[in-house]
Design a protein around this motif. Sequence first.
Motif, PDB file in Angstrom:
ATOM      1  N   ALA A 152       0.830  -1.197   0.000  1.00  0.00           N
ATOM      2  CA  ALA A 152       0.000   0.000   0.000  1.00  0.00           C
ATOM      3  C   ALA A 152       0.869   1.254   0.000  1.00  0.00           C
ATOM      4  CB  ALA A 152      -0.924   0.000   1.208  1.00  0.00           C
ATOM      5  N   PRO A 153       0.370   2.367  -0.544  1.00  0.00           N
ATOM      6  CA  PRO A 153       1.182   3.593  -0.592  1.00  0.00           C
ATOM      7  C   PRO A 153       1.672   4.058   0.772  1.00  0.00           C
ATOM      8  CG  PRO A 153      -0.758   3.803  -1.990  1.00  0.00           C
ATOM      9  CD  PRO A 153      -0.923   2.530  -1.213  1.00  0.00           C
ATOM     10  N   GLU A 154       0.868   3.848   1.833  1.00  0.00           N
ATOM     11  CA  GLU A 154       1.262   4.322   3.153  1.00  0.00           C
ATOM     12  C   GLU A 154       2.065   3.292   3.923  1.00  0.00           C
ATOM     13  OE1 GLU A 154      -2.623   2.127   3.799  1.00  0.00           O
ATOM     14  OE2 GLU A 154      -1.677   3.351   2.254  1.00  0.00           O
ATOM     15  N   GLY A 155       2.405   2.168   3.260  1.00  0.00           N
ATOM     16  CA  GLY A 155       3.117   1.093   3.916  1.00  0.00           C
ATOM     17  C   GLY A 155       2.174  -0.025   4.299  1.00  0.00           C
ATOM     18  N   GLY A 156       2.728  -1.174   4.594  1.00  0.00           N
ATOM     19  CA  GLY A 156       1.889  -2.322   4.883  1.00  0.00           C
ATOM     20  C   GLY A 156       1.363  -2.936   3.602  1.00  0.00           C
ATOM     21  N   GLU A 157       0.475  -3.890   3.745  1.00  0.00           N
ATOM     22  CA  GLU A 157      -0.053  -4.601   2.589  1.00  0.00           C
ATOM     23  C   GLU A 157      -1.571  -4.548   2.560  1.00  0.00           C
ATOM     24  OE1 GLU A 157       1.541  -8.563   2.886  1.00  0.00           O
ATOM     25  OE2 GLU A 157       3.228  -8.052   1.570  1.00  0.00           O
ATOM     26  N   LYS A 158      -2.097  -4.657   1.335  1.00  0.00           N
ATOM     27  CA  LYS A 158      -3.526  -4.769   1.099  1.00  0.00           C
ATOM     28  C   LYS A 158      -3.760  -5.937   0.158  1.00  0.00           C
ATOM     29  CE  LYS A 158      -5.557  -1.205   3.141  1.00  0.00           C
ATOM     30  NZ  LYS A 158      -6.688  -1.340   4.085  1.00  0.00           N
ATOM     31  N   THR A 159      -4.935  -6.538   0.253  1.00  0.00           N
ATOM     32  CA  THR A 159      -5.302  -7.557  -0.721  1.00  0.00           C
ATOM     33  C   THR A 159      -6.070  -6.897  -1.858  1.00  0.00           C
ATOM     34  OG1 THR A 159      -7.445  -8.078   0.262  1.00  0.00           O
ATOM     35  CG2 THR A 159      -5.504  -9.270   1.120  1.00  0.00           C
ATOM     36  N   VAL A 160      -6.112  -7.594  -2.984  1.00  0.00           N
ATOM     37  CA  VAL A 160      -6.895  -7.107  -4.117  1.00  0.00           C
ATOM     38  C   VAL A 160      -8.349  -6.937  -3.712  1.00  0.00           C
ATOM     39  CG1 VAL A 160      -7.779  -7.752  -6.394  1.00  0.00           C
ATOM     40  CG2 VAL A 160      -5.337  -7.977  -5.887  1.00  0.00           C
ATOM     41  N   ALA A 161      -8.900  -7.908  -2.991  1.00  0.00           N
ATOM     42  CA  ALA A 161     -10.303  -7.823  -2.574  1.00  0.00           C
ATOM     43  C   ALA A 161     -10.546  -6.583  -1.721  1.00  0.00           C
ATOM     44  CB  ALA A 161     -10.700  -9.079  -1.813  1.00  0.00           C
ATOM     45  N   GLN A 162      -9.622  -6.272  -0.814  1.00  0.00           N
ATOM     46  CA  GLN A 162      -9.778  -5.082   0.023  1.00  0.00           C
ATOM     47  C   GLN A 162      -9.742  -3.815  -0.824  1.00  0.00           C
ATOM     48  OE1 GLN A 162      -6.451  -5.864   2.631  1.00  0.00           O
ATOM     49  NE2 GLN A 162      -7.793  -6.332   4.372  1.00  0.00           N
ATOM     50  N   CYS A 163      -8.817  -3.769  -1.773  1.00  0.00           N
ATOM     51  CA  CYS A 163      -8.689  -2.578  -2.616  1.00  0.00           C
ATOM     52  C   CYS A 163      -9.939  -2.365  -3.460  1.00  0.00           C
ATOM     53  CB  CYS A 163      -7.460  -2.690  -3.509  1.00  0.00           C
ATOM     54  SG  CYS A 163      -7.175  -1.238  -4.553  1.00  0.00           S
ATOM     55  N   LEU A 164     -10.446  -3.427  -4.062  1.00  0.00           N
ATOM     56  CA  LEU A 164     -11.640  -3.299  -4.892  1.00  0.00           C
ATOM     57  C   LEU A 164     -12.823  -2.821  -4.073  1.00  0.00           C
ATOM     58  CD1 LEU A 164     -11.340  -6.486  -7.141  1.00  0.00           C
ATOM     59  CD2 LEU A 164     -10.755  -4.125  -7.740  1.00  0.00           C
ATOM     60  N   SER A 165     -12.962  -3.334  -2.876  1.00  0.00           N
ATOM     61  CA  SER A 165     -14.074  -2.914  -2.018  1.00  0.00           C
ATOM     62  C   SER A 165     -13.901  -1.469  -1.564  1.00  0.00           C
ATOM     63  CB  SER A 165     -14.172  -3.840  -0.809  1.00  0.00           C
ATOM     64  OG  SER A 165     -15.166  -3.394   0.085  1.00  0.00           O
ATOM     65  N   ASP A 166     -12.706  -1.147  -1.071  1.00  0.00           N
ATOM     66  CA  ASP A 166     -12.469   0.184  -0.503  1.00  0.00           C
ATOM     67  C   ASP A 166     -12.586   1.295  -1.536  1.00  0.00           C
ATOM     68  OD1 ASP A 166     -12.058  -0.911   1.977  1.00  0.00           O
ATOM     69  OD2 ASP A 166      -9.870  -0.825   1.883  1.00  0.00           O
ATOM     70  N   THR A 167     -12.309   0.992  -2.803  1.00  0.00           N
ATOM     71  CA  THR A 167     -12.322   2.023  -3.844  1.00  0.00           C
ATOM     72  C   THR A 167     -13.608   1.996  -4.664  1.00  0.00           C
ATOM     73  OG1 THR A 167     -11.086   0.598  -5.372  1.00  0.00           O
ATOM     74  CG2 THR A 167      -9.805   2.115  -3.996  1.00  0.00           C
ATOM     75  N   TYR A 168     -14.694   1.519  -4.069  1.00  0.00           N
ATOM     76  CA  TYR A 168     -16.032   1.641  -4.651  1.00  0.00           C
ATOM     77  C   TYR A 168     -16.111   1.072  -6.066  1.00  0.00           C
ATOM     78  CZ  TYR A 168     -17.226   4.749  -0.743  1.00  0.00           C
ATOM     79  OH  TYR A 168     -17.463   5.269   0.506  1.00  0.00           O
ATOM     80  N   THR A 169     -15.585  -0.121  -6.238  1.00  0.00           N
ATOM     81  CA  THR A 169     -15.540  -0.745  -7.557  1.00  0.00           C
ATOM     82  C   THR A 169     -16.914  -1.269  -7.960  1.00  0.00           C
ATOM     83  OG1 THR A 169     -13.274  -1.417  -7.084  1.00  0.00           O
ATOM     84  CG2 THR A 169     -14.369  -2.491  -8.940  1.00  0.00           C
ATOM     85  N   ASP A 170     -17.269  -1.040  -9.217  1.00  0.00           N
ATOM     86  CA  ASP A 170     -18.473  -1.632  -9.806  1.00  0.00           C
ATOM     87  C   ASP A 170     -18.127  -2.845 -10.667  1.00  0.00           C
ATOM     88  OD1 ASP A 170     -20.168   0.232  -8.626  1.00  0.00           O
ATOM     89  OD2 ASP A 170     -20.010   1.613 -10.313  1.00  0.00           O
ATOM     90  N   ALA A 171     -16.949  -2.824 -11.290  1.00  0.00           N
ATOM     91  CA  ALA A 171     -16.529  -3.956 -12.111  1.00  0.00           C
ATOM     92  C   ALA A 171     -15.021  -3.879 -12.315  1.00  0.00           C
ATOM     93  CB  ALA A 171     -17.235  -3.955 -13.463  1.00  0.00           C
ATOM     94  N   PHE A 172     -14.387  -5.052 -12.437  1.00  0.00           N
ATOM     95  CA  PHE A 172     -12.936  -5.122 -12.598  1.00  0.00           C
ATOM     96  C   PHE A 172     -12.603  -6.332 -13.457  1.00  0.00           C
ATOM     97  CE2 PHE A 172      -8.708  -6.532 -10.824  1.00  0.00           C
ATOM     98  CZ  PHE A 172      -7.965  -5.462 -11.320  1.00  0.00           C
ATOM     99  N   LEU A 173     -11.690  -6.139 -14.401  1.00  0.00           N
ATOM    100  CA  LEU A 173     -11.306  -7.217 -15.310  1.00  0.00           C
ATOM    101  C   LEU A 173      -9.830  -7.080 -15.661  1.00  0.00           C
ATOM    102  CD1 LEU A 173     -13.330  -8.605 -18.285  1.00  0.00           C
ATOM    103  CD2 LEU A 173     -10.957  -7.940 -18.662  1.00  0.00           C
ATOM    104  N   VAL A 174      -9.133  -8.210 -15.719  1.00  0.00           N
ATOM    105  CA  VAL A 174      -7.727  -8.249 -16.115  1.00  0.00           C
ATOM    106  C   VAL A 174      -7.578  -9.213 -17.284  1.00  0.00           C
ATOM    107  CG1 VAL A 174      -5.410  -8.990 -15.433  1.00  0.00           C
ATOM    108  CG2 VAL A 174      -6.795  -7.633 -13.857  1.00  0.00           C
ATOM    109  N   LEU A 175      -6.868  -8.774 -18.315  1.00  0.00           N
ATOM    110  CA  LEU A 175      -6.527  -9.595 -19.475  1.00  0.00           C
ATOM    111  C   LEU A 175      -5.016  -9.737 -19.571  1.00  0.00           C
ATOM    112  CD1 LEU A 175      -8.814  -7.919 -22.167  1.00  0.00           C
ATOM    113  CD2 LEU A 175      -8.918 -10.342 -21.610  1.00  0.00           C
TER     114      LEU A 175
END
Length: 408
Positions: A84-107
């Motif tokens: 994470a930018p402030e140090g420590g770690e985040k999971t992808v699931a936490q980031c998607l939830s915390d940043t108000y995600t409606d949809a996410f896709l990786v190719l």
Amino acid sequence: MSRAASTVGHDRPRTARELGIMQGFPPPPEKRPTLENWDLPPFNRWSFQNIRSLFPTVGINRGDGPVFDLPQALRPFDDFRFEAPEGGEKTVAQCLSDTYTDAFLVLHKGKVLTGSYFNDMSPATPHLSQSVAKSVVGALIGILHADGVLDLGAPLGDLVPELKRCGYKDATLNHVLDMQSGVRFTEDYGIPGSDMTRIDIASGWRPARKGEIRPTIRDVILTLPKVRDHGVIFEYRSIETDVAAWVAERVTGASLAQLISDRIWSRIGAETEAFFTVDAAGTALADGGFNATLRDYARFALMMAEGGKVGDRQVVPETWVESLRRGEADKFGAPYTDLSPNGAYRRHWWIRDLGRGDFMARGVFGQLLYIDPDNRFVAVKLSTWPDYLIPTFGQYEMRMIEAIRDSL
């Protein structure tokens, strides 16, 4: 600090349904979006997926060709950790939830590694892209230029005579595509009297002031003066895309929606119709009114990652796509360097890192197409942030996406 920055790491943001937005028959008045608040929290959690319930639109036909397949090679990323930018770690699931995600896709290499929907969004749901629209228009300009239709160096007043009445008369498409014109445009979101608010009113996204006649998008363009020499510095101004679209329509004699349908959407194997919001004159809001589904945004981004090609068909000229990876760092300063210290802006795309040559389409409230051609890597994120710009969220998203990319 943005008013939403402190929500990172706290309770999961509530969905539109949980918030009661547009729930019931009829919904209670206080739960219905209005022209004053439709794009602000909490209403944007519903409205960004329901634009056609709020505004007039024009469709972008997908054509009658086959849908371009996006094969899957699914991998679990929810528990994948990044710094994470402030140090420590985040999971992808936490980031998607915390940043108000409606949809996410990786190719990666043309295959879907992960695709998730939130906030009741579905694969069939079109989502507002905000300024990702600019990059779609930029790709169209590249096609028209390669076809010999548009002269990037011609004075805009020669291409659209009405523009001789404003600051764009001696600017060129090169200037507006790189947002280096010397024309005044105050990009202040939601501020009464700013040029951005005037465009919101003209496009029908905000109510006209009492006693005033609503202008059109192009009426506003013609009021903008030149305040410095063209080509001096990059300054992000949404109106530059609307100017480029006006030129494309005038020179070709076709609407922006028809041009994008004919030259892009019908050629990338899109699954569904896309659409623009339009003003009272039927003019598409080129700078932010584009809507499409998650997988169709991914098809567009994949085409750009593959050098402008879909299979054996060249859609956007390869030389144009390659040019998006090179920019003028000396004209690209704060606050834009806060997210991309070695970045630039080129032909309506953001260059993330000039050394790598990866580039992005970005929109307020958290819309993102990230493209790394060398790694054949694409990420698409559609969001409904509770504020126009939240730098903390942008940093989180880029850390997450680049960590996924680097793990492959």
